[in-house]
Design a protein around this motif. Sequence first.
Motif, mmCIF file in Angstrom:
data_model
loop_
_atom_site.group_PDB
_atom_site.id
_atom_site.type_symbol
_atom_site.label_atom_id
_atom_site.label_comp_id
_atom_site.label_asym_id
_atom_site.label_seq_id
_atom_site.Cartn_x
_atom_site.Cartn_y
_atom_site.Cartn_z
ATOM 1 N N ILE A 1 0.872 -1.188 0.000
ATOM 2 C CA ILE A 1 0.000 0.000 0.000
ATOM 3 C C ILE A 1 0.904 1.231 0.000
ATOM 4 O O ILE A 1 1.915 1.270 0.697
ATOM 5 N N GLU A 2 0.557 2.232 -0.800
ATOM 6 C CA GLU A 2 1.357 3.446 -0.913
ATOM 7 C C GLU A 2 1.574 4.075 0.461
ATOM 8 O O GLU A 2 0.634 4.199 1.246
ATOM 9 N N ALA A 3 2.813 4.505 0.730
ATOM 10 C CA ALA A 3 3.165 5.068 2.036
ATOM 11 C C ALA A 3 2.311 6.287 2.379
ATOM 12 O O ALA A 3 1.850 6.442 3.508
ATOM 13 N N GLY A 4 2.087 7.134 1.386
ATOM 14 C CA GLY A 4 1.292 8.344 1.618
ATOM 15 C C GLY A 4 -0.135 7.999 2.002
ATOM 16 O O GLY A 4 -0.763 8.670 2.810
ATOM 17 N N ARG A 5 -0.613 6.922 1.414
ATOM 18 C CA ARG A 5 -1.970 6.478 1.703
ATOM 19 C C ARG A 5 -2.081 5.950 3.133
ATOM 20 O O ARG A 5 -3.036 6.244 3.851
ATOM 21 N N LEU A 6 -1.096 5.198 3.565
ATOM 22 C CA LEU A 6 -1.082 4.674 4.933
ATOM 23 C C LEU A 6 -1.013 5.809 5.943
ATOM 24 O O LEU A 6 -1.575 5.726 7.035
ATOM 25 N N GLU A 7 -0.307 6.848 5.546
ATOM 26 C CA GLU A 7 -0.172 7.984 6.446
ATOM 27 C C GLU A 7 -1.500 8.731 6.575
ATOM 28 O O GLU A 7 -1.902 9.133 7.657
ATOM 29 N N ALA A 8 -2.164 8.903 5.441
ATOM 30 C CA ALA A 8 -3.421 9.648 5.439
ATOM 31 C C ALA A 8 -4.557 8.824 6.037
ATOM 32 O O ALA A 8 -5.447 9.354 6.694
ATOM 33 N N LEU A 9 -4.542 7.529 5.772
ATOM 34 C CA LEU A 9 -5.607 6.631 6.248
ATOM 35 C C LEU A 9 -4.976 5.432 6.941
ATOM 36 O O LEU A 9 -4.881 4.355 6.360
ATOM 37 N N PRO A 10 -4.556 5.605 8.190
ATOM 38 C CA PRO A 10 -3.805 4.537 8.870
ATOM 39 C C PRO A 10 -4.574 3.216 8.973
ATOM 40 O O PRO A 10 -3.967 2.163 9.128
ATOM 41 N N TYR A 11 -5.906 3.296 8.893
ATOM 42 C CA TYR A 11 -6.702 2.074 9.060
ATOM 43 C C TYR A 11 -7.020 1.388 7.729
ATOM 44 O O TYR A 11 -7.778 0.428 7.690
ATOM 45 N N THR A 12 -6.436 1.880 6.652
ATOM 46 C CA THR A 12 -6.750 1.263 5.366
ATOM 47 C C THR A 12 -6.113 -0.120 5.258
ATOM 48 O O THR A 12 -5.065 -0.381 5.840
ATOM 49 N N THR A 13 -6.784 -1.010 4.528
ATOM 50 C CA THR A 13 -6.208 -2.341 4.304
ATOM 51 C C THR A 13 -6.132 -2.644 2.813
ATOM 52 O O THR A 13 -5.908 -3.776 2.419
ATOM 53 N N ARG A 14 -6.353 -1.589 2.014
ATOM 54 C CA ARG A 14 -6.299 -1.793 0.563
ATOM 55 C C ARG A 14 -5.478 -0.710 -0.112
ATOM 56 O O ARG A 14 -5.424 0.424 0.368
ATOM 57 N N CYS A 15 -4.889 -1.053 -1.248
ATOM 58 C CA CYS A 15 -4.145 -0.071 -2.004
ATOM 59 C C CYS A 15 -5.125 0.804 -2.794
ATOM 60 O O CYS A 15 -6.319 0.513 -2.867
ATOM 61 N N LYS A 16 -4.584 1.844 -3.371
ATOM 62 C CA LYS A 16 -5.403 2.814 -4.098
ATOM 63 C C LYS A 16 -6.239 2.136 -5.193
ATOM 64 O O LYS A 16 -7.399 2.452 -5.381
ATOM 65 N N ASN A 17 -5.602 1.226 -5.894
ATOM 66 C CA ASN A 17 -6.275 0.592 -7.026
ATOM 67 C C ASN A 17 -7.454 -0.285 -6.604
ATOM 68 O O ASN A 17 -8.408 -0.449 -7.341
ATOM 69 N N CYS A 18 -7.342 -0.857 -5.415
ATOM 70 C CA CYS A 18 -8.367 -1.821 -4.992
ATOM 71 C C CYS A 18 -9.496 -1.187 -4.180
ATOM 72 O O CYS A 18 -10.502 -1.837 -3.924
ATOM 73 N N VAL A 19 -9.321 0.047 -3.776
ATOM 74 C CA VAL A 19 -10.338 0.684 -2.950
ATOM 75 C C VAL A 19 -11.655 0.853 -3.697
ATOM 76 O O VAL A 19 -12.723 0.605 -3.164
ATOM 77 N N ALA A 20 -11.536 1.239 -4.953
ATOM 78 C CA ALA A 20 -12.740 1.502 -5.741
ATOM 79 C C ALA A 20 -13.498 0.219 -6.061
ATOM 80 O O ALA A 20 -14.713 0.240 -6.203
ATOM 81 N N SER A 21 -12.802 -0.884 -6.142
ATOM 82 C CA SER A 21 -13.472 -2.120 -6.573
ATOM 83 C C SER A 21 -14.071 -2.905 -5.421
ATOM 84 O O SER A 21 -13.800 -2.634 -4.284
#
Length: 108
Positions: A88-108
């Motif tokens: 998962i992109e580092a910037g994404r983990l920083e912005a959304l620490p509770y995310t469990t999906r990468c940018k590409n998979c969030v929409a699907s």
Amino acid sequence: MDKPDRKALLEGLRAELRERIQRYEDHRHRISGVLDKDLEDQATQAQNDEVVDGLEEEATEELAQVERALARINAQLGERCEKCGDPIEAGRLEALPYTTRCKNCVAS
Ligand SMILES: [Zn+2]
């Protein structure tokens, strides 16, 4: 740059959410004990109840997501997407620490 301690952050968030949910529960229980209110008050109260129910639902969902992220971190998978397995992109983990999906998979 120091890597932020995502696990500590999520544990803090989890404690906060549990406390919030507890407060909503308390609110609900207090209300169900009150019977001698006039109608106008009851209408306001019912509206408040709806708001609180919505907030509680939101907090409960968020808590579930935080728990899921923590479980993955504990399994050494915290930085991998649960869907495609890519990091998962580092910037994404920083912005959304509770995310469990990468940018590409969030929409699907
Ligand atoms: Zn993915």
